[in-house]
Design a protein around this motif. Sequence first.
Motif, mmCIF file in Angstrom:
data_model
loop_
_atom_site.group_PDB
_atom_site.id
_atom_site.type_symbol
_atom_site.label_atom_id
_atom_site.label_comp_id
_atom_site.label_asym_id
_atom_site.label_seq_id
_atom_site.Cartn_x
_atom_site.Cartn_y
_atom_site.Cartn_z
ATOM 1 N N GLN A 31 1.054 -1.181 0.112
ATOM 2 C CA GLN A 31 0.185 0.618 -0.189
ATOM 3 C C GLN A 31 0.458 1.210 -0.392
ATOM 4 O OE1 GLN A 31 -2.163 0.033 4.033
ATOM 5 N NE2 GLN A 31 -4.321 -1.998 2.076
ATOM 6 N N SER A 32 1.738 1.072 0.803
ATOM 7 C CA SER A 32 2.820 2.218 0.547
ATOM 8 C C SER A 32 3.798 2.654 -0.389
ATOM 9 C CB SER A 32 4.078 1.908 2.235
ATOM 10 O OG SER A 32 3.227 1.977 3.244
ATOM 11 N N LYS A 35 0.841 4.294 -2.942
ATOM 12 C CA LYS A 35 0.479 5.436 -2.574
ATOM 13 C C LYS A 35 1.807 5.820 -2.738
ATOM 14 C CE LYS A 35 -2.056 4.716 1.954
ATOM 15 N NZ LYS A 35 -2.193 4.676 2.916
#
Length: 295
Positions: A31-32, A35
């Motif tokens: 997810q990082s 993003k």
Amino acid sequence: MAVNATAESRESIEPTGTRPPQLRAARVRRQSVIKFVILFVTLAFLFVPLISMLVFTLRHPLSGRWSLAPWVAIFTGNGESLGADLTVLWQGLGASLALCAVTVVLMLLLMVPTMVIVHIRSKALERAIEWVATLPLTIPAIVLVVGLGPIYRWLSSSLLNTNPIWLCFAYVVLVMPFAFRAIAVGLNSIDVKTLVEASRSLGASWPKVFFRVIIPNLWQSILSASFISIAVVLGEYTVASLLGRMNLQVALYQLGQSNSQISTAMSLLALLFGVVLLVALDLISERVAKSKEGK
């Protein structure tokens, strides 16, 4: 087989919090990364053209020499050394600033009382006004000019003159969709009918209700509509150019014929001014929200 299927179904509906730490950490890392990629692409899309404009103002396109001369010319008001007459720039800037002030005043005088009265009296009429106010978003600027051209020709020859300040009437039409939405958000966030009924029951006249009760609760929305209108007026080119009037964008175009570096530098300053307006609006909104929470 049935036992295995039941076990798999339990694992599929098992909450994320009960997963092993390694799986949770891997998911957080994915997810990082996603993003970061989205943020990087968005910032590159926004800032690469601006950085390119800045480099163009600092580096001479033919000799490759780096210089602050275009910026010095803007802040000193002397562009003769670069072969540019900045008189047209100051005329366009002055016309645009005057247009900002007059357009905002006319827009507020037209939109705020009308929307407040309609919001109190008739929801059906409010929807009709919303439809009319948003029409400029669907009509191309060139089409608007085709309709406004004969009107401005008659106004210039019979009633008024060719001063750029009279573009304010056309600009009020252009900023209506943005002003309507900003003011409508403010009206929908407060109970206008209750405030009006309570004030009237206490003996307040309609002017007092409007200026001492409704406007203080709407001033943040009014400020938003004003700032957005200023940004639209400062960036408008099509209507002014086709109607033969002078404003900032028309002046930048004419200046670009003699010195494109100074024109680009002034365009960057205009963009920066718009960003400052939006940041100021956000800071004011945040401070108002905190003050209300403190009360």
